[in-house]
Design an enzyme around this catalytic site. Sequence first.
Site, PDB file in Angstrom:
ATOM      1  N   ASP A   8     102.520  61.591 -71.025  1.00  0.00           N
ATOM      2  CA  ASP A   8     102.024  61.492 -69.656  1.00  0.00           C
ATOM      3  C   ASP A   8     102.494  62.721 -68.898  1.00  0.00           C
ATOM      4  O   ASP A   8     103.668  63.113 -68.995  1.00  0.00           O
ATOM      5  CB  ASP A   8     102.560  60.235 -68.965  1.00  0.00           C
ATOM      6  CG  ASP A   8     101.993  58.952 -69.545  1.00  0.00           C
ATOM      7  OD1 ASP A   8     101.100  59.032 -70.406  1.00  0.00           O
ATOM      8  OD2 ASP A   8     102.452  57.870 -69.134  1.00  0.00           O
ATOM      9  N   ASP A 129      93.625  48.388 -67.257  1.00  0.00           N
ATOM     10  CA  ASP A 129      95.036  48.265 -66.884  1.00  0.00           C
ATOM     11  C   ASP A 129      95.191  46.962 -66.122  1.00  0.00           C
ATOM     12  O   ASP A 129      94.559  46.750 -65.083  1.00  0.00           O
ATOM     13  CB  ASP A 129      95.462  49.455 -66.025  1.00  0.00           C
ATOM     14  CG  ASP A 129      95.204  50.778 -66.723  1.00  0.00           C
ATOM     15  OD1 ASP A 129      95.446  50.854 -67.942  1.00  0.00           O
ATOM     16  OD2 ASP A 129      94.737  51.727 -66.067  1.00  0.00           O
TER      17      ASP A 129
END
Length: 240
Positions: A8, A129
């Site tokens: 990330d 998500d």
Amino acid sequence: MIILPAIDMKSGQCVRLQRGAFDTVERVAENALDTARRFADVGAKWIHMVDLDGARDGIRKNFPYIYEVIEKSGLKVELGGGIKTVPDLIEMVESGAARAVIGSAAVTAPEVVEYAVGWKPEQIAVGIDCLNGRVRTGGWERDSGLLFTDFAYAMDQKGVKTIIFTDIATDGMLEGPSFSQLEKLQRAVSCRIIASGGITTLDDVRRLRDMGLYGAIIGKAYYAGTIDLEEAIKEAGKQC
């Protein structure tokens, strides 16, 4: 099952978050390309990368670092964060991403998904998500009100081939993935499913493999040393 070690990116740095909270950001590696090459050295074929700045505010300030991984690591890059429009999607795929992940835009701009499945369905995934059973958007900060199973079914019906499912409650916590929610997802859709969030041990990898999942993303567990990536790849089986 393919293993996708994760990087990330935020403000040019390799980081991890806990449960998606930006105030928990922790730098975990010095350099994205060097980290990606270490993944390749132990047998990885794919890497999962997220531009956190792009996910949150739509500004893809980390793309130069991501593009370097695309060009020089030898890995297939699954890339998410900042796909808000059809031109964003086209730019990511044409820049060399092997798979582009449509997150919030799948909820807020459904025309992006519709274009994607008609254009390059094998190079597109929808990222779902989920927190407390409901889909979150805007870098996990907004509740869409949609049940994850209902939304996943709708994506399946549109022609989406791959879903990446993240249980936010488990992400970065090293407490194991949400197997029960993954099983619900498997019953709801015919898509390929990639599990993300909470994968901590080799036993987790084996269980996901035995469930018949298409892929598993390993992030915090690699950086914290709770999973040996080379062993995880061996347990998962052939990487394609």
